[in-house]
Design a protein around this motif. Structure first.
Motif, PDB file in Angstrom:
ATOM      1  N   UNK A 433      -0.841  -4.597  10.995  1.00 43.96           N
ATOM      2  CA  UNK A 433      -2.285  -4.631  10.739  1.00 43.96           C
ATOM      3  C   UNK A 433      -2.548  -4.736   9.239  1.00 43.96           C
ATOM      4  N   UNK A 434      -3.529  -5.526   8.886  1.00 48.12           N
ATOM      5  CA  UNK A 434      -3.880  -5.747   7.483  1.00 48.12           C
ATOM      6  C   UNK A 434      -4.926  -4.717   7.061  1.00 48.12           C
ATOM      7  N   UNK A 435      -4.518  -3.793   6.169  1.00 46.31           N
ATOM      8  CA  UNK A 435      -5.424  -2.743   5.707  1.00 46.31           C
ATOM      9  C   UNK A 435      -6.022  -3.046   4.332  1.00 46.31           C
ATOM     10  N   UNK A 436      -5.894  -4.310   3.911  1.00 46.75           N
ATOM     11  CA  UNK A 436      -6.424  -4.679   2.597  1.00 46.75           C
ATOM     12  C   UNK A 436      -7.951  -4.589   2.600  1.00 46.75           C
ATOM     13  N   UNK A 437      -8.511  -3.993   1.530  1.00 51.72           N
ATOM     14  CA  UNK A 437      -9.958  -3.894   1.391  1.00 51.72           C
ATOM     15  C   UNK A 437     -10.459  -5.022   0.479  1.00 51.72           C
ATOM     16  N   UNK A 438     -11.676  -5.494   0.747  1.00 50.09           N
ATOM     17  CA  UNK A 438     -12.245  -6.611  -0.003  1.00 50.09           C
ATOM     18  C   UNK A 438     -13.594  -6.189  -0.596  1.00 50.09           C
ATOM     19  N   UNK A 440     -17.518  -7.435  -2.169  1.00 46.70           N
ATOM     20  CA  UNK A 440     -18.617  -8.178  -1.550  1.00 46.70           C
ATOM     21  C   UNK A 440     -18.411  -9.680  -1.603  1.00 46.70           C
ATOM     22  N   UNK A 441     -17.628 -10.147  -2.577  1.00 47.40           N
ATOM     23  CA  UNK A 441     -17.393 -11.585  -2.711  1.00 47.40           C
ATOM     24  C   UNK A 441     -16.142 -12.048  -1.967  1.00 47.40           C
ATOM     25  N   UNK A 442     -15.474 -11.128  -1.267  1.00 46.42           N
ATOM     26  CA  UNK A 442     -14.280 -11.498  -0.509  1.00 46.42           C
ATOM     27  C   UNK A 442     -13.004 -11.431  -1.303  1.00 46.42           C
ATOM     28  N   UNK A 443     -13.048 -10.873  -2.503  1.00 44.46           N
ATOM     29  CA  UNK A 443     -11.833 -10.760  -3.314  1.00 44.46           C
ATOM     30  C   UNK A 443     -11.073  -9.507  -2.904  1.00 44.46           C
ATOM     31  N   UNK A 444      -9.780  -9.636  -2.628  1.00 47.22           N
ATOM     32  CA  UNK A 444      -9.017  -8.447  -2.232  1.00 47.22           C
ATOM     33  C   UNK A 444      -8.960  -7.426  -3.369  1.00 47.22           C
ATOM     34  N   UNK A 445      -9.131  -6.165  -3.009  1.00 49.66           N
ATOM     35  CA  UNK A 445      -9.079  -5.082  -3.978  1.00 49.66           C
ATOM     36  C   UNK A 445      -7.668  -4.533  -4.065  1.00 49.66           C
ATOM     37  N   UNK A 446      -7.234  -4.131  -5.230  1.00 45.20           N
ATOM     38  CA  UNK A 446      -5.893  -3.531  -5.330  1.00 45.20           C
ATOM     39  C   UNK A 446      -5.853  -2.216  -4.562  1.00 45.20           C
ATOM     40  N   UNK A 447      -4.692  -1.875  -4.024  1.00 38.24           N
ATOM     41  CA  UNK A 447      -4.597  -0.615  -3.269  1.00 38.24           C
ATOM     42  C   UNK A 447      -4.915   0.577  -4.154  1.00 38.24           C
ATOM     43  N   UNK A 448      -5.576   1.539  -3.582  1.00 40.79           N
ATOM     44  CA  UNK A 448      -5.936   2.734  -4.331  1.00 40.79           C
ATOM     45  C   UNK A 448      -4.697   3.586  -4.596  1.00 40.79           C
ATOM     46  N   UNK A 458       1.337   9.548  -6.459  1.00 41.34           N
ATOM     47  CA  UNK A 458       1.863   9.873  -5.131  1.00 41.34           C
ATOM     48  C   UNK A 458       2.175   8.566  -4.412  1.00 41.34           C
ATOM     49  N   UNK A 459       3.423   8.432  -4.023  1.00 36.70           N
ATOM     50  CA  UNK A 459       3.826   7.230  -3.297  1.00 36.70           C
ATOM     51  C   UNK A 459       3.164   7.222  -1.922  1.00 36.70           C
ATOM     52  N   UNK A 460       2.575   6.097  -1.543  1.00 39.18           N
ATOM     53  CA  UNK A 460       1.942   6.048  -0.207  1.00 39.18           C
ATOM     54  C   UNK A 460       2.986   6.175   0.900  1.00 39.18           C
ATOM     55  N   UNK A 461       2.617   6.916   1.904  1.00 37.42           N
ATOM     56  CA  UNK A 461       3.528   7.093   3.031  1.00 37.42           C
ATOM     57  C   UNK A 461       3.616   5.795   3.835  1.00 37.42           C
ATOM     58  N   UNK A 462       4.789   5.610   4.403  1.00 31.88           N
ATOM     59  CA  UNK A 462       4.972   4.423   5.242  1.00 31.88           C
ATOM     60  C   UNK A 462       4.089   4.538   6.484  1.00 31.88           C
ATOM     61  N   UNK A 463       3.422   3.449   6.778  1.00 32.44           N
ATOM     62  CA  UNK A 463       2.490   3.460   7.905  1.00 32.44           C
ATOM     63  C   UNK A 463       3.240   3.713   9.209  1.00 32.44           C
TER      64      UNK A 463
END
Length: 647
Positions: A433-438, A440-448, A458-463
């Motif tokens: 599943x694609x959890x990328x956030x965008x 308003x203009x549709x540009x992908x945001x870098x992961x928080x 803090x390293x993100x936990x594996x999904x």
């Protein structure tokens, strides 16, 4: 062409046709009075045409009583017998231990096989009739669940079963009835089988879009209504004979509803009835077609082979299928042959290729829809690796059924294998599943990024993958299992009262000892049909096995055919009907009700029953005598003097 244009062009969107009382119930009334007239003509108003028992029948009854007496006097080791038992219908006694006497009262008392035991004498009159009133009250609730509180059939059945357990305890405490062995009347084999079939069905449907399940659905599709109904009936008849009627309707109920939605039909009853009725009829062909056939072969005193069973049933089943098909086409002619002027034109449409303007419009609308939306047909017709694996599992599944392996174990194993395959596919092949956030203009945001109190990232936990227990296993219809458990409790308690047996004895009269001889056989199959709809066909077969332990193979053929065809008489006549109604309701189609089933089910069942019974009496290959009891031997006819002296 848009959907609005398609809808306007399709005559299938007309409002459902409302039948008059005579048009709706007329065929049923004619069939009922016809059956009464046939039996009055054959038996006489007071039964004066019933022939007296002949020498062979008297000898058979005497030999049966002698055999039972000898077995009851035998010494036995109860622990040894129980250790050798393997579920109901086991055949484990050697010749030295009385193997030739297999099914007797000793057998179900000692081996613990699930068969009917007569405890009706332990009820008081109050206990017997109060239990019967409770049973029939819940029978009405189950037949017409929408007349009362919106509880649903599973809740009604389970509530009734638990109420019966409590009431039987109270009766026993006050000395009005025996103890109720509730655990024993819940037959586990159908529950295991249904669970395995539901598990298998879910994975066949959900594993892959455009897979085996979608291909099966597309094979039944057709823009012409009567052809679609005919394909459903053909598939249902053949499938039920090959596997089991419950499994066929469990798999295809949702498919049929989906086809009705796809073609926007105003009345789905012709298609749901096409599935349910032919599933019951087709299951009569083989000993593995339905639970009562499996039970009959297990309880029959003489051995009945798969080929012997099928050879006896082939003509009656073909005849019943033809009758049912013609009656579906006749009763629902307006829905299946839109624009037709009547019966003659219907025949011309089926056999001469004629088409009404409405049928042409249906075909054109279907082709236009495909042209406007090429993706409407799921898949490109190719077979993926997962579809091929599904086919392999299904072929092995059917082969194990045919080879006689335990159907419960086979179905559950097939479901578990498909579950493992689906989990492997989900983990290694399905896109994550694609959890990328965008923005308003549709540009992908870098992961928080997240930091701890000391400023360290803090390293993100594996999904975590979603497990099968959280998804597919939750789709198993546990409500359907509860429905069957409740019905087992209700029916088991009702059978204990002896009321069904008393009804059988009272209505059969002098025909009881010659139930499958002409003319008694036509009355006998009618009584079996009534009992199968009141007390269910499996308990009726158990009751007959206890009442007539030395019934001949031909007797059991008549019982099997009538108890199976009886499933089409009412909604509660067979588990297949309940499954169709329940599965259709799950996807939003609640049209398959008792009120709408009976006007068609009664005439179709009675005509198919009597035509099939006539053919079975004329052409059958099972003996009308018992080899193991000795009534087929040459000395069978030489004991007239002894029989006359005895009686």
């Amino acid at each position: 062409m848009n959907d609005v244009e398609l809808n306007a062009a399709s005559p299938a969107l007309e409002k459902p046709f409302k039948r008059s009382f005579l048009r709706k119930w007329g065929p049923a009334l004619v069939a009922v009075f016809g059956v009464i007239a046939i039996n009055l003509a054959l038996l006489g108003p007071s039964g004066q045409n019933i022939p007296a028992l002949n020498t062979q029948q008297i000898n058979a009854r005497k030999l049966g009583e002698d055999r039972t007496r000898a077995v009851l006097e035998m010494d036995f080791d109860a622990k040894h017998d129980r250790r050798m038992g393997r579920s109901f219908g086991s055949r484990n006694l050697s010749e030295a231990e009385g193997g030739i006497m297999e099914y007797t009262r000793r057998r179900h008392r000692v081996l613990g096989d699930y068969v009917h035991e007569d405890v009706s004498g332990e009820f008081s009159a109050f206990g017997k009739w109060s239990v019967s009133v409770i049973y029939f009250a819940f029978w009405v609730f189950l037949m017409f669940p929408n007349w009362f509180l919106p509880i649903g059939r599973p809740g009604i059945a389970l509530g009734g079963g638990l109420a019966m357990v409590v009431y039987r305890y109270v009766l026993n405490a006050f000395g009005h009835g025996p103890e109720f062995d509730a655990e024993r009347v819940i037959i586990m084999e159908p529950l295991f089988l249904l669970f395995g079939l539901m598990l298998t069905t879910i994975y066949l449907e959900k594993m892959e879009r455009g897979g085996l399940f979608d291909k099966l659905r597309n094979s039944l599709d057709d823009p012409v209504n009567w052809k679609r109904s005919f394909k459903i009936m053909a598939m249902s008849t053949i499938g039920s004979a090959a596997v089991m009627n419950d499994s066929v309707v469990l798999i295809f109920s949702g498919v049929v509803v989906d086809l009705c939605v796809r073609h926007k039909v105003a009345n789905s009853m012709p298609y749901l009835l096409s599935l349910a009725t032919t599933a019951n009829i087709g299951s009569a062909l083989t000993m593995t077609g339905n639970p009562q056939n499996i039970l009959i072969v297990s309880l029959a005193y003489d051995d009945i082979s798969w080929m012997e069973f099928a050879s006896n049933m082939v003509l009656p089943v073909i005849a019943a299928t033809i009758v049912n098909t013609l009656m579906v086409f006749a009763y629902y002619a307006r829905e299946l042959f839109p624009g037709s002027s009547g019966f003659v034109e219907n025949l011309s449409i089926m056999f001469a290729g004629s088409k009404t303007p409405e049928i042409i419009a249906l075909e054109n609308a279907h082709q236009a829809k495909l042209a406007a939306n090429p993706q409407a047909e799921v898949g490109d017709g190719s077979w993926s690796l997962w579809s091929k694996l599904q086919v392999i599992v299904c072929v092995i599944f059917l082969a194990c059924f045919a080879l006689g392996f335990d159907v419960c174990v086979v179905s559950i194993c097939a479901g578990c294998i498909l579950m493992v395959i689906n989990a492997y596919k989900h983990q290694h092949y399905d896109p994550r599943s694609d959890n990328t956030e965008y923005d308003a203009e549709g540009t992908p945001l870098p992961p928080k990024k997240m930091f701890d109190m000391e400023g360290n990232e803090i390293e993100p936990e594996e999904e975590e993958l979603i497990t099968e227990s959280e998804t597919t296993l939750t789709e198993v219809d546990y409500g359907l299992l509860l429905l069957f458990i409740g019905q087992f409790l209700l029916i088991g308690s009702f059978d204990d009262t002896g009321v069904p047996q008393a009804f059988f004895a009272a209505t059969m009269g002098d025909c009881a000892d010659q139930m499958t001889s002409v003319p008694c056989v036509y009355w006998f199959v009618m009584i079996i049909t009534i009992l199968s709809n009141v007390a269910s066909n499996v308990p009726v077969c158990q009751m007959l096995a206890a009442t007539f332990p030395y019934a001949t193979p031909y007797d059991w053929m008549q019982v099997s055919f009538s108890a199976t065809i009886a499933g089409n008489l009412t909604m509660l006549g067979s588990a297949a009907n309940m499954i169709v109604a329940f599965q259709a309701a799950k996807v939003g189609d609640r049209s398959f009700t008792s009120e709408r089933h009976a006007p068609f089910g009664i005439p179709s069942t009675l005509v198919a029953l009597y035509v099939g019974t006539f053919l079975l009496t004329m052409v059958h290959f099972s003996p009308e005598c018992s080899v193991k009891l000795g009534t087929c031997a040459g000395e069978y006819y030489a004991e007239e003097a002894a029989a006359d002296e005895y009686y």
